[in-house]
Design a protein around this motif. Structure first.
Motif, PDB file in Angstrom:
ATOM      1  N   UNK A  78      -9.013  -1.368 -66.006  1.00  0.00           N
ATOM      2  CA  UNK A  78      -9.630  -0.109 -66.563  1.00  0.00           C
ATOM      3  C   UNK A  78     -10.577   0.638 -65.713  1.00  0.00           C
ATOM      4  N   UNK A  79     -11.344  -0.039 -64.855  1.00  0.00           N
ATOM      5  CA  UNK A  79     -12.545   0.555 -64.142  1.00  0.00           C
ATOM      6  C   UNK A  79     -13.546   0.699 -64.861  1.00  0.00           C
ATOM      7  N   UNK A  80     -13.883   0.160 -66.039  1.00  0.00           N
ATOM      8  CA  UNK A  80     -15.102   0.403 -66.965  1.00  0.00           C
ATOM      9  C   UNK A  80     -15.834  -0.897 -66.374  1.00  0.00           C
ATOM     10  N   UNK A  81     -17.074  -0.329 -66.002  1.00  0.00           N
ATOM     11  CA  UNK A  81     -18.210  -1.631 -65.825  1.00  0.00           C
ATOM     12  C   UNK A  81     -18.310  -2.558 -66.729  1.00  0.00           C
ATOM     13  N   UNK A  82     -18.357  -2.154 -68.070  1.00  0.00           N
ATOM     14  CA  UNK A  82     -18.595  -3.178 -69.218  1.00  0.00           C
ATOM     15  C   UNK A  82     -17.419  -4.057 -69.404  1.00  0.00           C
ATOM     16  N   UNK A  83     -16.125  -3.539 -68.982  1.00  0.00           N
ATOM     17  CA  UNK A  83     -15.006  -4.261 -68.993  1.00  0.00           C
ATOM     18  C   UNK A  83     -14.997  -5.500 -67.927  1.00  0.00           C
ATOM     19  N   UNK A  84     -15.589  -4.985 -66.758  1.00  0.00           N
ATOM     20  CA  UNK A  84     -15.574  -6.074 -65.786  1.00  0.00           C
ATOM     21  C   UNK A  84     -16.746  -7.171 -66.264  1.00  0.00           C
ATOM     22  N   UNK A  85     -17.756  -7.005 -66.600  1.00  0.00           N
ATOM     23  CA  UNK A  85     -18.791  -7.907 -67.018  1.00  0.00           C
ATOM     24  C   UNK A  85     -18.265  -8.647 -68.109  1.00  0.00           C
ATOM     25  N   UNK A  86     -17.836  -8.258 -69.262  1.00  0.00           N
ATOM     26  CA  UNK A  86     -17.426  -9.096 -70.492  1.00  0.00           C
ATOM     27  C   UNK A  86     -16.010  -9.697 -70.089  1.00  0.00           C
ATOM     28  N   UNK A  87     -15.221  -9.151 -69.265  1.00  0.00           N
ATOM     29  CA  UNK A  87     -14.004 -10.043 -68.786  1.00  0.00           C
ATOM     30  C   UNK A  87     -14.079 -11.445 -67.995  1.00  0.00           C
ATOM     31  N   UNK A  88     -15.214 -11.133 -67.001  1.00  0.00           N
ATOM     32  CA  UNK A  88     -15.696 -12.205 -66.386  1.00  0.00           C
ATOM     33  C   UNK A  88     -16.251 -13.369 -67.100  1.00  0.00           C
ATOM     34  N   UNK A  89     -16.663 -12.975 -68.217  1.00  0.00           N
ATOM     35  CA  UNK A  89     -17.585 -14.047 -69.124  1.00  0.00           C
ATOM     36  C   UNK A  89     -16.466 -14.737 -69.896  1.00  0.00           C
ATOM     37  N   UNK A  90     -15.278 -14.148 -70.091  1.00  0.00           N
ATOM     38  CA  UNK A  90     -14.204 -14.897 -70.586  1.00  0.00           C
ATOM     39  C   UNK A  90     -13.389 -15.762 -70.009  1.00  0.00           C
ATOM     40  N   UNK A  91     -13.789 -15.934 -68.697  1.00  0.00           N
ATOM     41  CA  UNK A  91     -12.861 -16.654 -67.695  1.00  0.00           C
ATOM     42  C   UNK A  91     -13.385 -18.049 -67.880  1.00  0.00           C
ATOM     43  N   UNK A  92     -12.340 -19.242 -68.021  1.00  0.00           N
ATOM     44  CA  UNK A  92     -12.661 -20.585 -68.065  1.00  0.00           C
ATOM     45  C   UNK A  92     -13.469 -20.955 -66.576  1.00  0.00           C
ATOM     46  N   UNK A  93     -13.970 -22.006 -66.699  1.00  0.00           N
ATOM     47  CA  UNK A  93     -14.389 -22.638 -65.368  1.00  0.00           C
ATOM     48  C   UNK A  93     -13.227 -23.131 -64.379  1.00  0.00           C
ATOM     49  N   UNK A  94     -13.395 -22.557 -62.986  1.00  0.00           N
ATOM     50  CA  UNK A  94     -12.423 -22.474 -62.099  1.00  0.00           C
ATOM     51  C   UNK A  94     -11.331 -21.702 -62.191  1.00  0.00           C
ATOM     52  N   UNK A  95     -11.661 -20.609 -63.214  1.00  0.00           N
ATOM     53  CA  UNK A  95     -10.362 -19.495 -63.248  1.00  0.00           C
ATOM     54  C   UNK A  95     -10.646 -18.387 -62.300  1.00  0.00           C
ATOM     55  N   UNK A  96      -9.838 -17.318 -62.388  1.00  0.00           N
ATOM     56  CA  UNK A  96      -9.850 -16.247 -61.246  1.00  0.00           C
ATOM     57  C   UNK A  96     -10.002 -14.908 -62.199  1.00  0.00           C
ATOM     58  N   UNK A  97     -10.842 -13.915 -61.548  1.00  0.00           N
ATOM     59  CA  UNK A  97     -11.048 -12.651 -61.924  1.00  0.00           C
ATOM     60  C   UNK A  97     -10.511 -11.763 -60.925  1.00  0.00           C
ATOM     61  N   UNK A  98      -9.522 -10.587 -61.429  1.00  0.00           N
ATOM     62  CA  UNK A  98      -8.818  -9.997 -60.006  1.00  0.00           C
ATOM     63  C   UNK A  98      -9.463  -8.336 -60.604  1.00  0.00           C
ATOM     64  N   UNK A  99     -10.016  -7.868 -59.799  1.00  0.00           N
ATOM     65  CA  UNK A  99     -10.551  -6.198 -60.089  1.00  0.00           C
ATOM     66  C   UNK A  99      -9.411  -5.232 -59.325  1.00  0.00           C
ATOM     67  N   UNK A 100      -8.716  -4.565 -60.251  1.00  0.00           N
ATOM     68  CA  UNK A 100      -7.750  -3.785 -60.011  1.00  0.00           C
ATOM     69  C   UNK A 100      -8.106  -2.166 -60.173  1.00  0.00           C
ATOM     70  N   UNK A 101      -8.687  -2.017 -61.380  1.00  0.00           N
ATOM     71  CA  UNK A 101      -9.098  -0.646 -61.710  1.00  0.00           C
ATOM     72  C   UNK A 101     -10.031   0.111 -60.861  1.00  0.00           C
ATOM     73  N   UNK A 102      -9.951   1.501 -60.806  1.00  0.00           N
ATOM     74  CA  UNK A 102     -10.527   2.369 -59.931  1.00  0.00           C
ATOM     75  C   UNK A 102     -11.985   2.666 -60.852  1.00  0.00           C
ATOM     76  N   UNK A 103     -12.917   2.003 -60.471  1.00  0.00           N
ATOM     77  CA  UNK A 103     -14.344   2.479 -61.173  1.00  0.00           C
ATOM     78  C   UNK A 103     -15.390   2.642 -60.407  1.00  0.00           C
ATOM     79  N   UNK A 104     -16.446   1.933 -60.674  1.00  0.00           N
ATOM     80  CA  UNK A 104     -17.683   2.288 -59.942  1.00  0.00           C
ATOM     81  C   UNK A 104     -17.697   1.716 -58.619  1.00  0.00           C
ATOM     82  N   UNK A 105     -18.210   2.304 -57.431  1.00  0.00           N
ATOM     83  CA  UNK A 105     -18.497   1.716 -56.218  1.00  0.00           C
ATOM     84  C   UNK A 105     -19.297   0.272 -56.058  1.00  0.00           C
TER      85      UNK A 105
END
Length: 351
Positions: A248-275
């Motif tokens: 989505x590129x939304x900063x709030x989505x990045x923050x909340x999404x990472x907090x939903x990842x289990x230990x040793x999981x992975x977060x991948x940033x794809x959306x065109x958002x803030x630098x």
């Protein structure tokens, strides 16, 4: 494969939609480009509209890439080979192809390491100063003009490009059979990524988007659950997903999404958002979450074509708008409609 169409005489001039300034587009006549050694000339049939095209059109830039001269947009393209350069088998003339819109150097360390998407000398369609595919003809490396199997339409062949982004994202996220995946954003990339995650074997695909029609649509394209992040705090749902893909590129989505990842999981940033973003560093450290990004793709077209041909990913029904070269501005503005999903430009179509 479809039988190649017979060769025909090539015109000397072609029409192209040219970005001449912010919110300024015009159709111009340009010389038909000549294919260099190792290249093919392609008669463009269909071109998908991407968010990057919209950024260049509305803002004149995307991150560090700035439009400083007239530019032809469009990089999600398919067509037929109309001519070949020296060193390319002439039997390819007439072949239907999907274009991988990259021209790496093939000699740098990144290329030789198999990461040609990170080539520092990369020339990429519709990325200043390289012209794109909102034109009747383009040239491309023969290696990156991928033959299209029977049954794949020109529109779906063009959309193998965003599907390639989804494949690269799923690979980076380590999506495997049985995985639980969270995706932020139910736009084109989010919807295609949801389908890709299911094709990779994910048992659960949760997608978030604040727009109700987009959430409903996502459930028709592979999402098992769709959540409104403005009405529900997803961090309190105990999701503990294996992978989070931010589209989505939304900063709030990045923050909340990472907090939903289990230990040793992975977060991948794809959306065109803030630098630059604020990240939940303590969560990343304490859970040993891998946070990475996706920049284009490598070696994805064969798998993309297989996923479409086998019916595991559906692209044709995602097309909600069709435009000719005289109405590219309308195609770029179509994202204002929440019912719009993917718009296609047909360079050879008459207005």
């Amino acid at each position: 494969m479809d039988e190649p169409a017979p060769a025909r005489a090539l015109p000397e001039r072609m029409r192209a939609s040219v970005l001449t300034g912010r919110l300024e587009l015009g159709v111009e006549e340009r010389p038909v480009p000549a294919p260099s050694p190792g290249d093919v000339l392609i008669n463009v049939e269909a071109v998908g509209v991407c968010g990057s095209d919209v950024h260049y059109y509305r803002e004149g830039r995307l991150g560090d890439f700035v439009v400083e001269a007239p530019l032809i947009l469009g990089h999600e393209a398919s067509g037929r080979i109309a001519g070949v350069g020296p060193g390319v088998d002439a039997s390819r003339i007439g072949q239907r192809v999907a274009i991988e819109p990259q021209r790496p150097c093939h000699t740098c360390w990144q290329c030789l390491s198999g990461r040609y998407n990170l080539c520092p000398r990369m020339e990429f369609y519709a990325t200043p100063p390289i012209d794109g595919a909102f034109a009747e003809y383009v040239t491309a490396p023969a290696l990156f003009a991928h033959a299209v199997p029977d049954g794949i339409t020109a529109e779906a062949a063009a959309l193998l490009e965003p599907l390639s982004v989804a494949i690269a994202s799923a690979r980076k996220a380590g999506v495997t059979p049985g995985a639980r995946v969270l995706i932020a954003g139910a736009g084109p990339i989010g919807v295609i990524t949801a389908q890709t995650a299911r094709a990779f074997g994910a048992r659960e695909v949760i997608i978030t988007d604040p727009v109700a029609p987009r959430r409903d649509r996502a459930k028709r394209y592979g999402a098992t659950t769709a959540i409104d992040p403005t009405a529900e705090d997803i961090t309190g749902l105990g999701l503990a997903v294996d992978a989070f893909i931010e589209a989505s590129g939304a900063p709030s989505a990045v923050m909340s999404g990472i907090r939903c990842v289990r230990p040793a999981g992975t977060a991948v940033l794809v959306g065109l958002g803030e630098a630059e973003l604020v990240l939940p560093v303590s969560t990343i450290q304490d859970r040993e979450i891998t946070v990475t990004g996706v920049f284009r793709y490598t070696d994805t077209w064969p798998l993309a074509a297989h996923l479409v041909a086998s019916g595991q990913v559906e692209l044709d029904s995602m097309v909600t708008g069709r435009y000719d070269l005289d109405h590219v501005a309308d195609a770029l503005d179509s994202d204002a409609d929440p019912q719009s999903l993917k718009s296609i430009v047909y360079p050879g179509k008459e207005s």
